[in-house]
Design a protein around this motif. Sequence first.
Motif, PDB file in Angstrom:
ATOM      1  N   MET A   1       0.301  -1.125  -0.063  1.00  0.00           N
ATOM      2  CA  MET A   1      -0.301  -0.077   0.010  1.00  0.00           C
ATOM      3  C   MET A   1       1.377   1.535  -0.211  1.00  0.00           C
ATOM      4  SD  MET A   1      -2.780   1.689  -0.135  1.00  0.00           S
ATOM      5  CE  MET A   1      -4.266   0.840   0.754  1.00  0.00           C
ATOM      6  N   LYS A   2       2.066   1.307   0.859  1.00  0.00           N
ATOM      7  CA  LYS A   2       2.813   2.692   0.579  1.00  0.00           C
ATOM      8  C   LYS A   2       3.460   2.618  -0.232  1.00  0.00           C
ATOM      9  CE  LYS A   2       6.607   3.491   2.860  1.00  0.00           C
ATOM     10  NZ  LYS A   2       7.751   3.407   3.982  1.00  0.00           N
ATOM     11  N   SER A   3       3.783   1.570  -1.570  1.00  0.00           N
ATOM     12  CA  SER A   3       4.364   2.000  -2.681  1.00  0.00           C
ATOM     13  C   SER A   3       3.378   2.646  -3.462  1.00  0.00           C
ATOM     14  CB  SER A   3       5.150   0.622  -2.929  1.00  0.00           C
ATOM     15  OG  SER A   3       4.271  -0.474  -3.486  1.00  0.00           O
ATOM     16  N   TYR A   4       2.058   2.232  -3.351  1.00  0.00           N
ATOM     17  CA  TYR A   4       1.065   2.954  -3.781  1.00  0.00           C
ATOM     18  C   TYR A   4       1.015   4.484  -3.965  1.00  0.00           C
ATOM     19  CZ  TYR A   4      -3.355   3.297  -6.752  1.00  0.00           C
ATOM     20  OH  TYR A   4      -3.791   3.433  -7.767  1.00  0.00           O
ATOM     21  N   LEU A   5       0.728   4.316  -2.348  1.00  0.00           N
ATOM     22  CA  LEU A   5       0.495   5.676  -2.301  1.00  0.00           C
ATOM     23  C   LEU A   5       1.613   7.028  -3.032  1.00  0.00           C
ATOM     24  CD1 LEU A   5      -0.486   5.071   1.720  1.00  0.00           C
ATOM     25  CD2 LEU A   5      -2.537   6.536  -0.638  1.00  0.00           C
ATOM     26  N   ILE A   6       3.066   6.431  -2.765  1.00  0.00           N
ATOM     27  CA  ILE A   6       4.501   6.494  -3.433  1.00  0.00           C
ATOM     28  C   ILE A   6       3.947   7.012  -4.779  1.00  0.00           C
ATOM     29  CG2 ILE A   6       6.699   6.589  -3.884  1.00  0.00           C
ATOM     30  CD1 ILE A   6       6.945   5.588  -0.474  1.00  0.00           C
ATOM     31  N   ARG A   7       3.163   6.007  -5.666  1.00  0.00           N
ATOM     32  CA  ARG A   7       3.373   6.165  -6.952  1.00  0.00           C
ATOM     33  C   ARG A   7       1.477   7.440  -6.743  1.00  0.00           C
ATOM     34  NH1 ARG A   7      -0.561   2.785 -10.551  1.00  0.00           N
ATOM     35  NH2 ARG A   7       0.511   3.539 -12.482  1.00  0.00           N
ATOM     36  N   LEU A   9       1.316  10.454  -5.338  1.00  0.00           N
ATOM     37  CA  LEU A   9       2.786  11.252  -5.065  1.00  0.00           C
ATOM     38  C   LEU A   9       2.645  12.091  -6.014  1.00  0.00           C
ATOM     39  CD1 LEU A   9       4.197  11.189  -1.362  1.00  0.00           C
ATOM     40  CD2 LEU A   9       1.692  12.303  -2.067  1.00  0.00           C
ATOM     41  N   ASP A  10       3.620  11.184  -7.032  1.00  0.00           N
ATOM     42  CA  ASP A  10       3.760  11.079  -8.216  1.00  0.00           C
ATOM     43  C   ASP A  10       3.212  11.609  -9.189  1.00  0.00           C
ATOM     44  OD1 ASP A  10       6.539  10.793  -7.904  1.00  0.00           O
ATOM     45  OD2 ASP A  10       6.398   8.344  -8.098  1.00  0.00           O
ATOM     46  N   TYR A  11       1.680  10.891  -9.111  1.00  0.00           N
ATOM     47  CA  TYR A  11       0.397  11.692 -10.229  1.00  0.00           C
ATOM     48  C   TYR A  11      -0.113  12.570  -9.684  1.00  0.00           C
ATOM     49  CZ  TYR A  11      -4.384  12.071 -10.754  1.00  0.00           C
ATOM     50  OH  TYR A  11      -5.375  13.141 -11.535  1.00  0.00           O
ATOM     51  N   ILE A 145      -5.436   7.642 -15.038  1.00  0.00           N
ATOM     52  CA  ILE A 145      -5.250   7.238 -16.217  1.00  0.00           C
ATOM     53  C   ILE A 145      -5.124   7.733 -17.483  1.00  0.00           C
ATOM     54  CG2 ILE A 145      -8.068   7.456 -17.430  1.00  0.00           C
ATOM     55  CD1 ILE A 145      -6.010   4.024 -16.181  1.00  0.00           C
ATOM     56  N   PHE A 146      -4.528   9.352 -17.606  1.00  0.00           N
ATOM     57  CA  PHE A 146      -3.747   9.532 -18.432  1.00  0.00           C
ATOM     58  C   PHE A 146      -2.550   9.543 -18.086  1.00  0.00           C
ATOM     59  CE2 PHE A 146      -7.880  11.491 -19.780  1.00  0.00           C
ATOM     60  CZ  PHE A 146      -8.190  11.263 -20.875  1.00  0.00           C
ATOM     61  N   TRP A 147      -1.817   9.550 -16.719  1.00  0.00           N
ATOM     62  CA  TRP A 147      -0.905   9.516 -16.383  1.00  0.00           C
ATOM     63  C   TRP A 147      -0.279   7.900 -16.155  1.00  0.00           C
ATOM     64  CZ3 TRP A 147       0.693   7.234 -11.798  1.00  0.00           C
ATOM     65  CH2 TRP A 147       2.544   7.226 -11.451  1.00  0.00           C
ATOM     66  N   ALA A 148      -1.231   7.285 -15.912  1.00  0.00           N
ATOM     67  CA  ALA A 148      -1.184   5.676 -15.512  1.00  0.00           C
ATOM     68  C   ALA A 148      -0.238   5.079 -16.899  1.00  0.00           C
ATOM     69  CB  ALA A 148      -1.909   5.098 -15.175  1.00  0.00           C
ATOM     70  N   ARG A 149      -1.678   5.981 -18.228  1.00  0.00           N
ATOM     71  CA  ARG A 149      -1.722   5.312 -19.573  1.00  0.00           C
ATOM     72  C   ARG A 149       0.425   5.013 -19.669  1.00  0.00           C
ATOM     73  NH1 ARG A 149      -6.625   6.887 -21.281  1.00  0.00           N
ATOM     74  NH2 ARG A 149      -7.401   5.536 -20.943  1.00  0.00           N
ATOM     75  N   GLY A 150       1.033   6.392 -19.279  1.00  0.00           N
ATOM     76  CA  GLY A 150       2.059   6.306 -19.614  1.00  0.00           C
ATOM     77  C   GLY A 150       2.371   7.849 -20.737  1.00  0.00           C
TER      78      GLY A 150
END
Length: 150
Positions: A1-7, A9-11, A145-150
């Motif tokens: 979960m922590k790594s997802y929250l850090i992700r 924050l990047d978004y 989702i736009f960010w997650a698509r890269g």
Amino acid sequence: MKSYLIRLLDYEQWANQAVIDALVRVENPPERAVRVMGHILSAQQIWLSRLTGEVSKVAVWEDIPMARMSETSNRNSQRLKTFLEAEPAEGLSRIISYKTTSGQPFTNPLIDILMHMSHHAAYHRGQVVQLIRPQLADVPMTDFIFWARG
């Protein structure tokens, strides 16, 4: 979960920067749009101070000049990531006691505060985009989702 929250924050940083960049492209951005973007950034600073036990030095509706928004956003993002990286995984359920800007005391789990921060910023970024939409040929698409698509 922590790594997802850090992700997440990047978004957040990516989305904030996209909106700041759009504001800069507008010749005469509406004052309300600038104030709302400043509010996003000052609210992040206030929540971060609550999480770290520091005294906040900004107002909820701090006037942040557009020339300082990117720097402020970057600093907020880095401080939040550093804070979260140092937090043990089990610390996400840790109860945070804080007072609102009007002095009312509350307690919430850390994870709820982090989720609130993300949702609060997304809500207000939408307002900023709506305010500047008439003045831009292409508006920033800041959905996760736009960010997650890269």
